[in-house]
Enzyme design. Structure first.
Site, short mmCIF file in Angstrom:
data_model
loop_
_atom_site.label_atom_id
_atom_site.label_comp_id
_atom_site.label_asym_id
_atom_site.label_seq_id
_atom_site.Cartn_x
_atom_site.Cartn_y
_atom_site.Cartn_z
N LYS A 1 51.82 -30.47 41.03
CA LYS A 1 51.89 -31.11 42.35
C LYS A 1 50.48 -31.54 42.72
O LYS A 1 49.62 -30.72 43.07
CB LYS A 1 52.45 -30.12 43.39
CG LYS A 1 52.62 -30.73 44.77
CD LYS A 1 51.52 -30.24 45.68
CE LYS A 1 51.52 -30.90 47.03
NZ LYS A 1 50.89 -32.23 47.06
N GLU B 1 41.79 -20.59 43.61
CA GLU B 1 40.39 -20.96 43.75
C GLU B 1 40.24 -21.63 45.11
O GLU B 1 40.92 -22.63 45.38
CB GLU B 1 39.96 -21.93 42.64
CG GLU B 1 39.78 -21.26 41.29
CD GLU B 1 38.77 -20.11 41.28
OE1 GLU B 1 37.88 -20.08 42.15
OE2 GLU B 1 38.92 -19.23 40.42
N CYS C 1 33.85 -27.55 46.28
CA CYS C 1 33.88 -26.14 46.69
C CYS C 1 32.55 -25.47 46.37
O CYS C 1 32.19 -24.47 46.98
CB CYS C 1 35.04 -25.41 46.04
SG CYS C 1 35.13 -25.65 44.29
N GLU D 1 33.39 -23.16 55.93
CA GLU D 1 33.30 -24.27 55.00
C GLU D 1 33.53 -25.58 55.76
O GLU D 1 34.51 -25.73 56.48
CB GLU D 1 34.38 -24.13 53.91
CG GLU D 1 34.29 -25.22 52.87
CD GLU D 1 35.24 -25.01 51.69
OE1 GLU D 1 36.45 -24.82 51.94
OE2 GLU D 1 34.78 -25.05 50.55
P1 NDP Z 1 44.89 -27.80 51.22
O1 NDP Z 1 44.62 -26.38 50.86
O2 NDP Z 1 45.83 -28.09 52.31
O3 NDP Z 1 45.41 -28.60 49.94
C1 NDP Z 1 45.29 -28.20 48.59
C2 NDP Z 1 46.62 -28.44 47.87
O4 NDP Z 1 47.61 -27.57 48.41
C3 NDP Z 1 47.16 -29.85 48.05
O5 NDP Z 1 47.86 -30.24 46.89
C4 NDP Z 1 48.13 -29.68 49.21
O6 NDP Z 1 49.10 -30.68 49.30
C5 NDP Z 1 48.73 -28.33 48.87
N1 NDP Z 1 49.36 -27.64 49.99
C6 NDP Z 1 49.17 -27.84 51.32
N2 NDP Z 1 49.96 -27.02 52.05
C7 NDP Z 1 50.66 -26.27 51.16
C8 NDP Z 1 51.63 -25.23 51.29
N3 NDP Z 1 52.04 -24.80 52.49
N4 NDP Z 1 52.14 -24.69 50.18
C9 NDP Z 1 51.73 -25.09 48.96
N5 NDP Z 1 50.83 -26.08 48.77
C10 NDP Z 1 50.28 -26.66 49.85
O7 NDP Z 1 43.50 -28.49 51.49
P2 NDP Z 1 43.22 -29.85 52.31
O8 NDP Z 1 43.34 -30.96 51.38
O9 NDP Z 1 44.04 -29.92 53.56
O10 NDP Z 1 41.71 -29.62 52.74
C11 NDP Z 1 41.42 -28.76 53.82
C12 NDP Z 1 40.17 -27.95 53.54
O11 NDP Z 1 40.36 -27.16 52.38
C13 NDP Z 1 38.95 -28.78 53.22
O12 NDP Z 1 38.30 -29.22 54.37
C14 NDP Z 1 38.13 -27.80 52.43
O13 NDP Z 1 37.44 -26.96 53.32
C15 NDP Z 1 39.16 -26.99 51.67
N6 NDP Z 1 39.35 -27.46 50.29
C16 NDP Z 1 38.77 -26.77 49.29
C17 NDP Z 1 38.88 -27.22 47.99
C18 NDP Z 1 38.24 -26.50 46.87
O14 NDP Z 1 37.90 -27.13 45.87
N7 NDP Z 1 38.10 -25.19 46.95
C19 NDP Z 1 39.59 -28.46 47.65
C20 NDP Z 1 40.20 -29.10 48.79
C21 NDP Z 1 40.07 -28.59 50.04
P3 NDP Z 1 48.88 -32.03 50.18
O15 NDP Z 1 47.44 -32.10 50.55
O16 NDP Z 1 49.30 -33.10 49.26
O17 NDP Z 1 49.76 -31.93 51.36
#
Ligand code: NDP
Length: 488
Positions: free
Chosen positions: A180, A255, A289, A390
């Site tokens: 996904k 992660e 990250c 973050e």
């Molecule tokens: P999310 O944690 O929401 O997204 C990461 C993945 O999880 C995406 O594929 C998202 O889908 C999916 N997801 C979202 N909600 C659910 C759920 N309830 N159950 C299962 N999967 C889910 O991160 P965001 O993109 O919203 O970013 C928000 C913050 O997260 C950023 O500002 C940053 O601080 C942090 N982040 C950290 C990352 C890292 O590398 N450690 C990477 C990205 C974000 P979709 O987005 O398609 O809805």
């Protein structure tokens, strides 16, 4: 000239076929540098689509598991060659979809190719040990076996490298996959799937379902036929995913975030420390990250370091990542831009001193994108949100400390523990830092954001579920150990 056709429709990849969402819904994936530009249309799937993909992965599992590691490796080598051929096109898709500069996107795609080759080679490395049995006639050994069906939930910030560093080890150790991607980067993900398809993977071995995280991601985490979930993203969602998996006895690997410090000691090479702070903190618009966000400087060199840092940041050019002279692209989405601007406001409100940036750039040609100026705060204290949380944007918090020991204490004063860096020439400082810093990735005279594909990657404290990805560490998550005892 663009290497892609913009505005095309992309589908889910299930059981070796391209399929629209069962509900027929789709959404536009747009360019964060130019909001009017539709990169492509992608499905907004439901739970039923997830179920079909999981069933296909389950059906494909036995056949895939029974292939030898070298045969599975050949599929990965072929995928690597196809990705190599399509490198520029896929890198451009990434830049247009999430904003990072074309140079960085090329670098990331090249990294994806290298990871595929690395795990292709893993197919013929050892997957167990012989352990002496107490009975001299018996043979006792361990064998690594696949988990089964693995669900992969990936973020948008590394839309090629992160999916590959999860999918490639999953496949080489004999698992089948339902992937996904983040909705923000689903077109890039579809192109990655096309590479696996062209490599001839049997139907059902790799599947992709696009849609919102709260529907598709959650359905994947909850599906009883999914044996393990590998997740990268925010802490809030990661913990939710972990709890779902724990409750139903599935394996999980998370992660998550970071709030990574760089320490600049009194004896540091300040030019190198400035370069590492700028590169580690601001490349990819701070959306890593492992990005540097807390810059902890010993007082003896604070003023000099600060001036050099600000001078260097003044030279960075903000713009569309497809322009050759752009150093800093836009935030990946409106939501991300709002988060970053929200933290900047909070920083000002909580009393930090804004010394550079702090808003959207003035240039008219940037008004249509989610651009933000590189931003620097000083007088940041440990209670402030910009010290603790973050941000995931190009925002640096400068903190002046009295001593190297205080620098380490300040660096460790955070719930995250992903990456940490020190700049010093003193071996004593180096060893103290290595011993005392609470971080999974410890970097001496190197920026926080560097990762080598052949070494374990992951964080301490709230940054991960304490597992590690990449390199040979990946075998821990993507396999189970059988201990075999044979008495003739
Ligand atoms: P999310 O944690 O929401 O997204 C990461 C993945 O999880 C995406 O594929 C998202 O889908 C999916 N997801 C979202 N909600 C659910 C759920 N309830 N159950 C299962 N999967 C889910 O991160 P965001 O993109 O919203 O970013 C928000 C913050 O997260 C950023 O500002 C940053 O601080 C942090 N982040 C950290 C990352 C890292 O590398 N450690 C990477 C990205 C974000 P979709 O987005 O398609 O809805």
């Amino acid at each position: 000239m663009s290497r892609l056709q913009l505005g095309q429709t992309y589908l889910n990849y299930v059981d070796g076929r391209w399929k629209p969402a069962g509900n027929g819904r789709q959404t536009a994936s747009t360019n964060p540098a130019r909001r009017q530009e539709v990169v492509g249309y992608v499905p907004l799937s439901d739970r039923e689509d997830v179920d079909a993909a999981v069933q296909a992965a389950r059906r494909a599992q036995t056949g895939w598991r029974k292939l030898s590691g070298s045969v599975r490796g050949d599929y990965l080598y072929r995928t690597a060659a196809i990705l190599e051929r399509r490198l520029d096109e896929i890198a451009e898709t990434m830049t247009r979809e999430m904003g990072k500069t074309f140079g960085e996107a090329r670098g990331e795609t090249a990294r994806g190719i290298a990871i595929l080759k690395y795990y292709a080679g893993e197919g013929i490395r050892k997957i167990g040990d012989v352990i002496p049995a107490s009975d001299g006639e018996a043979l006792m050994f361990t064998a690594r076996v696949p988990l089964g069906v693995v669900g992969i939930i990936a973020p948008w910030n590394f839309p090629v490298a992160i999916p590959i560093w999860k999918i490639a080890p999953a496949l080489i150790y004999g698992n089948t996959v339902v992937f996904k991607p983040a909705q923000e980067t689903a077109v890039t993900a579809a192109k990655l799937m096309e590479c696996f398809e062209e490599a001839g993977l049997p139907a059902g071995v790799v599947n992709m379902v696009c849609g919102s995280g709260s529907v598709v991601g959650q359905a994947l985490a909850e599906h009883p036929l999914v044996d393990g979930i590998s997740f990268t993203g925010s802490n809030a969602v990661g913990k939710q995913v972990g709890q779902i998996c724990l409750a139903r006895g599935a394996k999980y690997q998370l992660e998550m975030g970071g709030k990574n410090p760089i320490i600049v000691a009194a004896d540091a090479d300040l030019d190198l420390a400035v370069e590492a702070t700028v590169s580690g903190g601001l490349r990819s618009t701070g959306q890593k990250c492992t990005a540097t966000s807390r810059v902890i400087v010993v007082k003896d060199v604070y003023e000099e370091f600060r001036e050099k840092l600000l001078a260097r940041i003044r030279t960075l050019r903000v713009g569309d990542g497809m322009n050759e002279d752009t150093w800093l692209g836009p935030c990946a989405s409106e939501k991300q831009l709002e988060t970053v601007l929200g933290y900047i406001e909070k920083g000002i409100r909580e009393g930090a001193r804004l010394v550079m940036g702090g808003g959207r750039p003035d240039e008219k040609e940037l008004s249509d994108g989610y651009f933000v100026q590189p931003t620097v705060f000083e007088d940041v204290t440990r209670e402030m949100a910009i010290f603790r949380e973050e941000i995931f944007g190009p925002v640096l918090a400068l903190i002046k400390v009295d001593s190297f020991e205080e620098a380490i204490r300040v660096a460790n004063d955070n719930e995250y523990g992903l990456s940490a860096s020190v700049y010093t020439r003193n071996i004593g400082n180096m060893l103290q830092f290595i011993q005392e810093i609470e971080a999974g990735m410890v970097r001496v005279n190197a920026e926080t954001a560097g990762v080598e594909l052949q070494a374990p990657f992951g964080g301490m404290k709230q940054s991960s579920s304490h597992s590690r990805e990449q390199g040979q560490a990946a075998i821990e998550f993507y396999t189970s150990t059988k201990t075999v005892y044979v008495k003739p």
